[in-house]
Motif scaffolding. Structure first.
Motif, short mmCIF file in Angstrom:
data_model
loop_
_atom_site.label_atom_id
_atom_site.label_comp_id
_atom_site.label_asym_id
_atom_site.label_seq_id
_atom_site.Cartn_x
_atom_site.Cartn_y
_atom_site.Cartn_z
N ILE A 127 -59.22 2.60 47.00
CA ILE A 127 -58.18 2.82 46.01
C ILE A 127 -57.90 4.32 45.97
O ILE A 127 -58.80 5.12 45.72
N ALA A 128 -56.66 4.67 46.25
CA ALA A 128 -56.20 6.05 46.18
C ALA A 128 -55.22 6.14 45.01
O ALA A 128 -54.18 5.48 45.02
N SER A 129 -55.56 6.93 44.02
CA SER A 129 -54.76 7.00 42.80
C SER A 129 -54.14 8.38 42.63
O SER A 129 -54.84 9.38 42.52
N LEU A 130 -52.81 8.42 42.62
CA LEU A 130 -52.06 9.67 42.49
C LEU A 130 -51.56 9.79 41.05
O LEU A 130 -50.72 9.02 40.61
N ALA A 131 -52.13 10.74 40.31
CA ALA A 131 -51.74 10.95 38.91
C ALA A 131 -51.86 9.66 38.10
O ALA A 131 -51.03 9.36 37.24
N GLY A 132 -52.88 8.88 38.37
CA GLY A 132 -53.07 7.61 37.67
C GLY A 132 -53.34 7.81 36.18
O GLY A 132 -54.09 8.70 35.79
N ALA A 133 -52.73 6.96 35.37
CA ALA A 133 -52.91 7.06 33.92
C ALA A 133 -54.14 6.25 33.49
O ALA A 133 -54.06 5.42 32.57
N HIS A 134 -55.25 6.49 34.12
CA HIS A 134 -56.44 5.65 33.92
C HIS A 134 -56.97 5.68 32.49
O HIS A 134 -57.52 4.68 32.01
N HIS A 135 -56.84 6.81 31.83
CA HIS A 135 -57.27 6.91 30.43
C HIS A 135 -56.08 7.09 29.50
O HIS A 135 -56.22 7.50 28.36
N GLY A 136 -54.90 6.78 30.01
CA GLY A 136 -53.69 6.84 29.21
C GLY A 136 -53.03 8.21 29.19
O GLY A 136 -53.54 9.17 29.78
N THR A 137 -51.90 8.28 28.51
CA THR A 137 -51.18 9.54 28.34
C THR A 137 -50.44 9.51 27.01
O THR A 137 -49.84 8.49 26.64
N TYR A 138 -50.49 10.62 26.28
CA TYR A 138 -49.80 10.68 24.99
C TYR A 138 -48.29 10.65 25.16
O TYR A 138 -47.57 10.37 24.19
N THR A 139 -47.79 10.89 26.36
CA THR A 139 -46.36 10.78 26.63
C THR A 139 -45.86 9.36 26.40
O THR A 139 -44.69 9.14 26.09
N ALA A 140 -46.76 8.39 26.54
CA ALA A 140 -46.37 6.99 26.37
C ALA A 140 -45.93 6.69 24.95
O ALA A 140 -45.27 5.67 24.70
N GLY A 141 -46.25 7.57 24.00
CA GLY A 141 -45.81 7.36 22.62
C GLY A 141 -44.31 7.32 22.49
O GLY A 141 -43.77 6.77 21.51
N LEU A 142 -43.59 7.87 23.46
CA LEU A 142 -42.13 7.89 23.41
C LEU A 142 -41.52 6.50 23.57
O LEU A 142 -40.38 6.27 23.19
N CYS A 143 -42.28 5.58 24.16
CA CYS A 143 -41.73 4.23 24.38
C CYS A 143 -42.66 3.13 23.90
O CYS A 143 -42.41 1.94 24.14
N SER A 144 -43.74 3.50 23.22
CA SER A 144 -44.76 2.51 22.84
C SER A 144 -44.29 1.50 21.81
O SER A 144 -44.82 0.39 21.73
N ILE A 145 -43.29 1.86 21.02
CA ILE A 145 -42.78 0.92 20.00
C ILE A 145 -42.05 -0.24 20.65
O ILE A 145 -42.12 -1.39 20.19
#
Length: 227
Positions: A127-145
């Motif tokens: 498994i090769a992961s490029l900038a993987g959001a494995h522990h999440g990102t606070y940027t996701a708050g923009l669309c989480s609703i």
């Protein structure tokens, strides 16, 4: 005359030996493990065109490269189940007992859920992961609703609590990640790192730059091609 016949026989035998050695060498080169590319949020499989080119430059055949596309707004659990089915089809089509997975951004969450929660570890070699959001990102708050995938990608979500509990790199899989302080989307950028993986820090790589950086993609191809 006998000397001539003997010389011809020796020459023929030598030629046959060289042909056999040459043929044996060619047949001894095994095909690559099939590679499955898994995109991230707001993307489709089209974004992997530069990666496919880099892998082909590294010796991969087009028939060894596959792109998995999914609805990035749906739950990552649904996307992971789709990945599981896709991997089984790739295995059946190629006759391989394993695949390698190359993912980007939210594709890291999809890939790890498949490997860790759906028993996919036995089907994956690398498994090769490029900038993987494995522990999440606070940027996701923009669309989480609005979207399940974004809610799951927010640090502290039930999805991520399950995904990161226990062994972060399960099974006989070789894991490697690439992450950078210049990412700009994965916040914090260290979210990509996995305990038990080879975590590679890049001095400055923007989030979508990973997908077009030919030098980096060649490094990824070298990683998956390694036994």
């Amino acid at each position: 005359m006998r000397r001539i016949i003997s010389a011809l026989a020796v020459t023929a035998a030598a030629a046959a030996t060289l042909t056999a050695v040459s043929t044996g060498t060619a047949e001894a080169v095994p095909p690559h493990t099939p590679v499955v590319f898994v995109h991230g949020y707001l993307n489709t499989g089209v974004v992997w065109a530069p990666a496919r080119a880099a892998f082909q430059d590294a010796g991969y055949k087009n028939s060894e490269l596959f792109t998995y596309s999914y609805d990035f707004n749906a739950s990552n659990k649904v996307s992971a189940r789709g990945l599981a089915a896709f991997v089984e089809k790739v295995k059946a089509d190629t006759g391989s007992d394993k695949v390698d997975i190359v993912n980007h951004s939210m594709g890291g969450m999809v890939s790890l859920w498949y490997v860790k929660e759906l028993g996919g570890a036995s089907n994956v070699a690398h498994i090769a992961s490029l900038a993987g959001a494995h522990h999440g990102t606070y940027t996701a708050g923009l669309c989480s609703i609005a979207f399940a995938s974004c809610k799951e990608m927010t640090p502290g979500s039930d999805f991520l609590n399950t995904l990161t509990s226990g062994d972060e790199t399960p099974g006989p899989v070789e894991y490697r990640t690439w992450y950078s302080p210049c990412d700009g989307v994965i916040n914090p950028y260290t979210s990509t790192k996995l305990q038990g993986a080879t975590n590679t820090l890049l001095p400055c790589e923007p989030h979508f730059g990973y997908l077009a950086d030919s030098r980096l993609l060649s490094q990824v191809a070298a990683f998956t091609a390694a036994s």
